[in-house]
Design a protein around this motif. Structure first.
Motif, mmCIF file in Angstrom:
data_model
loop_
_atom_site.group_PDB
_atom_site.id
_atom_site.type_symbol
_atom_site.label_atom_id
_atom_site.label_comp_id
_atom_site.label_asym_id
_atom_site.label_seq_id
_atom_site.Cartn_x
_atom_site.Cartn_y
_atom_site.Cartn_z
ATOM 1 N N GLN A 74 0.832 -1.204 0.000
ATOM 2 C CA GLN A 74 0.000 0.000 0.000
ATOM 3 C C GLN A 74 0.863 1.249 0.000
ATOM 4 O OE1 GLN A 74 -2.581 0.328 3.388
ATOM 5 N NE2 GLN A 74 -3.579 2.179 2.652
ATOM 6 N N GLU A 75 1.999 1.210 0.730
ATOM 7 C CA GLU A 75 2.878 2.370 0.795
ATOM 8 C C GLU A 75 3.419 2.719 -0.591
ATOM 9 O OE1 GLU A 75 3.074 -0.226 2.793
ATOM 10 O OE2 GLU A 75 2.553 0.624 4.755
ATOM 11 N N GLU A 76 3.839 1.706 -1.350
ATOM 12 C CA GLU A 76 4.383 1.962 -2.677
ATOM 13 C C GLU A 76 3.299 2.448 -3.622
ATOM 14 O OE1 GLU A 76 6.772 -1.224 -4.251
ATOM 15 O OE2 GLU A 76 7.669 -1.596 -2.298
ATOM 16 N N GLU A 77 2.087 1.912 -3.464
ATOM 17 C CA GLU A 77 0.990 2.345 -4.319
ATOM 18 C C GLU A 77 0.704 3.829 -4.114
ATOM 19 O OE1 GLU A 77 -2.195 -0.261 -3.370
ATOM 20 O OE2 GLU A 77 -1.410 -1.931 -4.545
ATOM 21 N N LEU A 78 0.748 4.271 -2.862
ATOM 22 C CA LEU A 78 0.540 5.690 -2.584
ATOM 23 C C LEU A 78 1.653 6.525 -3.199
ATOM 24 C CD1 LEU A 78 -0.620 5.618 1.152
ATOM 25 C CD2 LEU A 78 -2.012 6.191 -0.840
ATOM 26 N N TYR A 79 2.894 6.076 -3.046
ATOM 27 C CA TYR A 79 4.035 6.822 -3.596
ATOM 28 C C TYR A 79 3.918 6.935 -5.107
ATOM 29 C CZ TYR A 79 8.848 8.132 -4.646
ATOM 30 O OH TYR A 79 9.975 8.780 -5.122
ATOM 31 N N ASN A 80 3.426 5.879 -5.742
ATOM 32 C CA ASN A 80 3.327 5.870 -7.195
ATOM 33 C C ASN A 80 2.257 6.818 -7.723
ATOM 34 O OD1 ASN A 80 5.404 4.046 -7.477
ATOM 35 N ND2 ASN A 80 4.066 2.250 -7.556
ATOM 36 N N THR A 81 1.413 7.351 -6.830
ATOM 37 C CA THR A 81 0.430 8.342 -7.272
ATOM 38 C C THR A 81 1.056 9.724 -7.441
ATOM 39 O OG1 THR A 81 -0.268 8.963 -5.016
ATOM 40 C CG2 THR A 81 -1.430 7.111 -6.068
ATOM 41 N N LEU A 82 2.262 9.914 -6.905
ATOM 42 C CA LEU A 82 2.928 11.211 -7.035
ATOM 43 C C LEU A 82 3.457 11.402 -8.451
ATOM 44 C CD1 LEU A 82 5.058 11.396 -3.747
ATOM 45 C CD2 LEU A 82 2.722 12.190 -4.120
ATOM 46 N N SER A 83 3.340 12.620 -8.948
ATOM 47 C CA SER A 83 3.935 12.937 -10.249
ATOM 48 C C SER A 83 5.453 13.032 -10.105
ATOM 49 C CB SER A 83 3.387 14.278 -10.757
ATOM 50 O OG SER A 83 3.859 15.337 -9.931
ATOM 51 N N ASN A 84 6.153 13.080 -11.224
ATOM 52 C CA ASN A 84 7.611 13.210 -11.175
ATOM 53 C C ASN A 84 8.035 14.460 -10.408
ATOM 54 O OD1 ASN A 84 7.790 10.899 -12.666
ATOM 55 N ND2 ASN A 84 8.223 11.920 -14.612
ATOM 56 N N ARG A 85 7.355 15.576 -10.669
ATOM 57 C CA ARG A 85 7.694 16.823 -9.979
ATOM 58 C C ARG A 85 7.412 16.705 -8.487
ATOM 59 N NH1 ARG A 85 11.039 20.256 -11.371
ATOM 60 N NH2 ARG A 85 10.023 21.170 -13.185
ATOM 61 N N GLU A 86 6.294 16.073 -8.134
ATOM 62 C CA GLU A 86 5.971 15.897 -6.722
ATOM 63 C C GLU A 86 6.991 15.012 -6.028
ATOM 64 O OE1 GLU A 86 1.106 16.415 -7.111
ATOM 65 O OE2 GLU A 86 2.014 14.418 -7.157
ATOM 66 N N ARG A 87 7.544 14.033 -6.729
ATOM 67 C CA ARG A 87 8.590 13.190 -6.136
ATOM 68 C C ARG A 87 9.858 14.003 -5.851
ATOM 69 N NH1 ARG A 87 8.351 7.134 -8.833
ATOM 70 N NH2 ARG A 87 6.100 6.902 -8.797
ATOM 71 N N GLU A 88 10.183 14.914 -6.759
ATOM 72 C CA GLU A 88 11.334 15.780 -6.527
ATOM 73 C C GLU A 88 11.112 16.647 -5.287
ATOM 74 O OE1 GLU A 88 13.460 17.624 -9.977
ATOM 75 O OE2 GLU A 88 11.620 17.100 -11.024
ATOM 76 N N VAL A 89 9.939 17.259 -5.216
ATOM 77 C CA VAL A 89 9.619 18.124 -4.079
ATOM 78 C C VAL A 89 9.605 17.304 -2.792
ATOM 79 C CG1 VAL A 89 7.851 19.604 -3.046
ATOM 80 C CG2 VAL A 89 8.328 19.762 -5.502
ATOM 81 N N PHE A 90 9.023 16.113 -2.866
ATOM 82 C CA PHE A 90 8.943 15.229 -1.699
ATOM 83 C C PHE A 90 10.336 14.928 -1.151
ATOM 84 C CE2 PHE A 90 8.997 10.680 -0.301
ATOM 85 C CZ PHE A 90 8.312 10.847 0.886
ATOM 86 N N GLN A 91 11.262 14.544 -2.026
ATOM 87 C CA GLN A 91 12.604 14.214 -1.539
ATOM 88 C C GLN A 91 13.267 15.415 -0.878
ATOM 89 O OE1 GLN A 91 15.308 12.124 -4.126
ATOM 90 N NE2 GLN A 91 17.062 12.573 -2.831
ATOM 91 N N MET A 92 13.163 16.586 -1.502
ATOM 92 C CA MET A 92 13.802 17.774 -0.928
ATOM 93 C C MET A 92 13.136 18.185 0.384
ATOM 94 S SD MET A 92 14.812 20.012 -4.311
ATOM 95 C CE MET A 92 15.951 21.045 -3.388
ATOM 96 N N MET A 93 11.819 17.983 0.476
ATOM 97 C CA MET A 93 11.119 18.279 1.730
ATOM 98 C C MET A 93 11.666 17.434 2.878
ATOM 99 S SD MET A 93 7.115 18.454 0.566
ATOM 100 C CE MET A 93 6.519 18.337 2.258
ATOM 101 N N VAL A 94 11.740 16.119 2.648
ATOM 102 C CA VAL A 94 12.156 15.229 3.731
ATOM 103 C C VAL A 94 13.639 15.357 4.036
ATOM 104 C CG1 VAL A 94 10.273 13.606 3.341
ATOM 105 C CG2 VAL A 94 12.462 13.239 2.176
ATOM 106 N N GLU A 95 14.391 15.935 3.119
ATOM 107 C CA GLU A 95 15.809 16.214 3.376
ATOM 108 C C GLU A 95 16.006 17.519 4.145
ATOM 109 O OE1 GLU A 95 17.956 13.886 -0.362
ATOM 110 O OE2 GLU A 95 17.559 16.036 -0.521
ATOM 111 N N GLY A 96 14.902 18.233 4.372
ATOM 112 C CA GLY A 96 14.975 19.434 5.190
ATOM 113 C C GLY A 96 15.058 20.744 4.430
ATOM 114 N N SER A 97 14.888 20.717 3.112
ATOM 115 C CA SER A 97 14.967 21.952 2.328
ATOM 116 C C SER A 97 13.734 22.827 2.571
ATOM 117 C CB SER A 97 15.076 21.638 0.837
ATOM 118 O OG SER A 97 16.270 20.956 0.551
ATOM 119 N N SER A 98 13.965 24.123 2.633
ATOM 120 C CA SER A 98 12.863 25.068 2.807
ATOM 121 C C SER A 98 12.101 25.229 1.496
ATOM 122 C CB SER A 98 13.408 26.424 3.233
ATOM 123 O OG SER A 98 14.190 26.988 2.181
#
Length: 221
Positions: free
Chosen positions: A149-173
């Motif tokens: 289920q976790e991967e299925e949710l992640y796969n709903t993110l667009s490519n741009r949202e995945r980029e933003v997601f990674q930078m968010m969790v890395e602590g970027s403002s």
């Protein structure tokens, strides 16, 4: 090996790894390292600029990981063959990267001859998997008929949202993400909201735990 030199770009966030790979590869006749990248975003840029025959790509890199960098390179139509060289042997990584069409997947404890063999195999159009990757993991990828289920949710993110997601969790403002992606802060805020909604989470702490669970980021002790 043909008379034509094989051009390679090395993408890894550790300088010592890049230097070691460069020394190893350039000892081989007919192989030339034409560029280096310290993160996935730089890797995509270097591939577009240099059009190498081969990209040797790490997975765990800042700002844009190797999986998303591979996805962007493939979607851009680049003809460069991509070989993953990582310390991670998670079945999710292997499934996704082979699905994207990488030409090899090796672990960082592979022998030097395996790395060279992966390069020559890729040039011939043959996929090379590290002998260190267990048969069980390969079979998991081949017979897998459903995702968590976790991967299925992640796969709903667009490519741009995945980029933003990674930078968010890395602590970027928000501003840093906006500057890196050449977008407005309001657009980034919209992406953040969409990410939270799609992943069914309420705060950054939950997102960080989720990213660790998926292997998007590592815990450094």
């Amino acid at each position: 090996m043909s008379n034509k030199s094989i051009s390679i770009v090395i993408a890894d966030d550790h300088t010592i790894v890049r230097q070691g790979l460069m020394k190893l590869l350039e000892e081989e006749k007919g192989i030339h390292v034409v560029g280096e990248a310290k993160d996935g975003r730089e890797a995509v840029k270097k591939v577009m600029e240099l059009t190498p025959d081969i990209v040797i790509m790490d997975i765990a890199m800042p700002e844009l990981n190797g999986i998303e960098a591979t996805r962007q390179i493939k979607q851009a139509g680049a003809e460069s063959k991509i070989i993953i060289l990582s310390m991670h042997d998670h079945s999710r990584y292997i499934r996704e990267l082979l699905g994207l069409g990488v030409s090899g997947y090796l672990l960082k404890n592979s022998a030097s001859r395996d790395i060279v063999k992966a390069v020559t195999s890729a040039i011939k159009g043959v996929t090379y998997l590290s002998p260190s990757i267990s048969t069980r993991v390969i079979e998991d990828w081949l017979v897998m008929n459903k995702q968590s289920q976790e991967e299925e949710l992640y796969n709903t993110l667009s490519n741009r949202e995945r980029e933003v997601f990674q930078m968010m969790v890395e602590g970027s403002s928000t501003k840093k993400i906006a500057d890196a992606l050449c977008l407005s802060p309001s657009t980034i805020k919209s992406h953040r909201s969409n990410i939270m909604e799609k992943l069914k989470m309420d705060n950054l702490s939950q997102l960080i735990q989720y990213a660790i669970q998926l292997g998007i980021i590592d815990i450094h002790i």
